[in-house]
Design an enzyme around this catalytic site. Structure first.
Site, PDB file in Angstrom:
ATOM      1  N   TYR A 199      -9.136  -5.732  10.797  1.00 32.46           N
ATOM      2  CA  TYR A 199      -8.549  -6.389   9.638  1.00 32.46           C
ATOM      3  C   TYR A 199      -8.634  -7.909   9.760  1.00 32.46           C
ATOM      4  O   TYR A 199      -9.058  -8.613   8.837  1.00 32.46           O
ATOM      5  CB  TYR A 199      -7.079  -5.985   9.472  1.00 32.46           C
ATOM      6  CG  TYR A 199      -6.836  -4.630   8.845  1.00 32.46           C
ATOM      7  CD1 TYR A 199      -7.848  -3.681   8.716  1.00 32.46           C
ATOM      8  CD2 TYR A 199      -5.567  -4.287   8.392  1.00 32.46           C
ATOM      9  CE1 TYR A 199      -7.599  -2.440   8.155  1.00 32.46           C
ATOM     10  CE2 TYR A 199      -5.306  -3.043   7.829  1.00 32.46           C
ATOM     11  CZ  TYR A 199      -6.326  -2.117   7.719  1.00 32.46           C
ATOM     12  OH  TYR A 199      -6.070  -0.890   7.156  1.00 32.46           O
ATOM     13  N   GLU A 224       3.097  -6.478   3.199  1.00 39.91           N
ATOM     14  CA  GLU A 224       2.318  -5.287   3.570  1.00 39.91           C
ATOM     15  C   GLU A 224       3.204  -4.204   4.193  1.00 39.91           C
ATOM     16  O   GLU A 224       2.749  -3.430   5.032  1.00 39.91           O
ATOM     17  CB  GLU A 224       1.164  -5.635   4.528  1.00 39.91           C
ATOM     18  CG  GLU A 224       0.058  -4.580   4.538  1.00 39.91           C
ATOM     19  CD  GLU A 224      -1.076  -4.879   5.512  1.00 39.91           C
ATOM     20  OE1 GLU A 224      -2.080  -4.168   5.466  1.00 39.91           O
ATOM     21  OE2 GLU A 224      -0.941  -5.834   6.304  1.00 39.91           O
ATOM     22  N   HIS A 243     -10.134  -6.665   1.494  1.00 38.80           N
ATOM     23  CA  HIS A 243      -9.412  -5.845   2.473  1.00 38.80           C
ATOM     24  C   HIS A 243     -10.305  -4.729   2.986  1.00 38.80           C
ATOM     25  O   HIS A 243     -10.742  -3.878   2.221  1.00 38.80           O
ATOM     26  CB  HIS A 243      -8.168  -5.247   1.820  1.00 38.80           C
ATOM     27  CG  HIS A 243      -7.078  -4.889   2.781  1.00 38.80           C
ATOM     28  ND1 HIS A 243      -7.295  -4.113   3.910  1.00 38.80           N
ATOM     29  CD2 HIS A 243      -5.756  -5.194   2.790  1.00 38.80           C
ATOM     30  CE1 HIS A 243      -6.164  -3.963   4.561  1.00 38.80           C
ATOM     31  NE2 HIS A 243      -5.211  -4.613   3.911  1.00 38.80           N
ATOM     32  N   HIS A 261       0.850  -1.195   0.000  1.00 39.09           N
ATOM     33  CA  HIS A 261       0.000   0.000   0.000  1.00 39.09           C
ATOM     34  C   HIS A 261       0.887   1.246   0.000  1.00 39.09           C
ATOM     35  O   HIS A 261       1.988   1.239   0.558  1.00 39.09           O
ATOM     36  CB  HIS A 261      -0.900   0.044   1.240  1.00 39.09           C
ATOM     37  CG  HIS A 261      -1.841  -1.096   1.383  1.00 39.09           C
ATOM     38  ND1 HIS A 261      -2.806  -1.377   0.439  1.00 39.09           N
ATOM     39  CD2 HIS A 261      -1.987  -2.018   2.371  1.00 39.09           C
ATOM     40  CE1 HIS A 261      -3.506  -2.434   0.845  1.00 39.09           C
ATOM     41  NE2 HIS A 261      -3.027  -2.835   2.004  1.00 39.09           N
ATOM     42  N   HIS A 315      -3.312 -11.016   5.295  1.00 37.03           N
ATOM     43  CA  HIS A 315      -2.895 -11.187   6.692  1.00 37.03           C
ATOM     44  C   HIS A 315      -2.931 -12.664   7.104  1.00 37.03           C
ATOM     45  O   HIS A 315      -3.332 -13.008   8.217  1.00 37.03           O
ATOM     46  CB  HIS A 315      -3.782 -10.348   7.621  1.00 37.03           C
ATOM     47  CG  HIS A 315      -4.063  -8.977   7.080  1.00 37.03           C
ATOM     48  ND1 HIS A 315      -5.326  -8.560   6.705  1.00 37.03           N
ATOM     49  CD2 HIS A 315      -3.224  -7.945   6.802  1.00 37.03           C
ATOM     50  CE1 HIS A 315      -5.265  -7.331   6.239  1.00 37.03           C
ATOM     51  NE2 HIS A 315      -4.000  -6.927   6.275  1.00 37.03           N
ATOM     52  N   ARG A 347      -3.434   3.258   0.222  1.00 39.91           N
ATOM     53  CA  ARG A 347      -3.391   2.898   1.642  1.00 39.91           C
ATOM     54  C   ARG A 347      -4.757   2.409   2.105  1.00 39.91           C
ATOM     55  O   ARG A 347      -5.768   3.102   1.939  1.00 39.91           O
ATOM     56  CB  ARG A 347      -2.957   4.112   2.460  1.00 39.91           C
ATOM     57  CG  ARG A 347      -2.758   3.846   3.932  1.00 39.91           C
ATOM     58  CD  ARG A 347      -2.176   5.086   4.593  1.00 39.91           C
ATOM     59  NE  ARG A 347      -1.907   4.866   6.011  1.00 39.91           N
ATOM     60  CZ  ARG A 347      -1.276   5.728   6.796  1.00 39.91           C
ATOM     61  NH1 ARG A 347      -0.854   6.872   6.283  1.00 39.91           N
ATOM     62  NH2 ARG A 347      -1.073   5.453   8.066  1.00 39.91           N
TER      63      ARG A 347
END
Length: 346
Positions: A199, A289, A183, A13, A228, A76
């Protein structure tokens, strides 16, 4: 170091964008309640040199230090903030953020490839996102998109991802042969910390929605990346297998794993080892990330928490599996990326 193939980071991001971007957004938000004039897009001036000044000492430096060849780069995530304003607000904001990521990719065409943020808004038909998606793919060469399953910002007012209201986006994804990373953005619900709870909750929730439904029966070519490390999914794999059985669904490998993939944004060795042990290697994509939610150095190791290459190389992976995770799976899941790399002779 193992092997000589590319290392592709599928989850990056633009977290270091020039301050002028945040200042423009603050003015846009202030205008919503009459606290100031609405900013003009033309009023946001960010030079190529300013982009270089934010990328070279940050993402690009760390990529070089960690041996990461290329990053799929999107706006972002916490800045998407789809809960703010209405569709017009999100549309203008998404267009600006997507353009910046595209510009970074033109400055460093062998290091960054753009992915699109959608102009989602709570209660608004997802089909309204199609023009921005189309523009990003056709004009910017975006190889993927980010799909927020909770535009409300932590209150979960949207229907599950298996609901037919999402189908226009899926139809366009299949047409363009691009995946989506599922996301969420900022949580405005004080019960859920944005990066530590919202998240990871969203990753887990999205996976369970897909287990409950039959989305891939309607879209057998659809590909979704759950970031993640899949949230709680690998840790509770037996629970999801058991729930799938209770729901009368096939085994997870048949029901979802032809279409769902997980990244390696897991920031310690035991968690990474669990991911690699539980999830088939063909369903794992390398990612870090960076520079993201966890930016500090782990005092126990002396290395950054988000230096995920270290965890992968320390894991008990075969060379074949590691090559798939670091490069080959990304080329398969992101066909437009594969075509771009082949055009570059890579």
């Amino acid at each position: 170091m193992r092997g000589t193939t590319l290392i592709i980071d599928c989850h990056g991001h633009y977290t270091t964008a020039p301050p002028a971007l945040a200042a423009w957004r603050d003015q846009q938000i202030a205008a919503l309640d009459g606290s100031g004039p609405a900013p003009a897009r033309a009023g946001l001036r960010i030079s190529d040199d300013e982009l270089r000044e934010t990328i070279e000492p940050n993402q690009l430096r760390l990529m070089d230090e960690r041996g990461i060849d290329l990053t799929i780069f999107s706006p972002r995530a916490s800045f998407m903030a789809h809960h703010i304003g209405g569709f017009e607000t999100s549309a203008e904001w998404a267009a600006i953020c997507n353009e910046l990521c595209y510009r970074v990719s033109t400055l460093y065409p062998e290091r960054f490839v753009p992915a699109a943020m959608l102009p989602q808004s709570p209660g608004v038909d997802p089909a309204t996102c199609i023009p921005e998606l189309t523009r990003c793919v056709e004009e910017y060469g975006a190889v993927a998109l980010n799909l927020n399953p909770d535009p409300s910002g932590g209150h979960w007012t949207a229907p599950p991802l298996t609901d037919r209201s999402w189908y226009p986006i899926y139809e366009k994804m299949v047409e363009y042969d691009i995946p989506a990373m599922v996301h969420v953005s900022t949580s405005v619900n004080p019960a859920f910390h944005t990066t530590g709870a919202h998240y990871l909750n969203a990753d887990t929730t999205a996976f369970m929605q897909l287990v409950q439904g039959d989305l891939f029966r309607d879209f057998p070519q659809l590909r979704l990346v759950i970031p993640h490390g899949g949230g709680a999914v690998p840790y509770h794999w037996g629970r999801f297998r058991g729930l799938a059985m209770a729901l009368g669904k096939p085994e997870l490998e048949e029901h979802v794993l032809n279409n769902v993939f997980f990244d390696t944004c897991v920031y310690h060795q035991p968690g990474s080892d669990l991911l690699f042990e539980v999830v088939p290697a063909r369903n794992i994509l390398f990612a870090s990330e960076m520079i993201g939610a966890v930016r500090s150095v782990d005092p126990r190791t002396g290395h950054h928490f988000d230096d995920t290459r270290r965890y992968a190389e320390a894991a008990k992976l075969s060379e074949e599996d590691w090559a798939a995770i670091r490069e080959h799976n990304a080329r398969r899941v992101y066909p437009r990326l594969d075509a771009l790399l082949k055009g570059q002779g890579r």
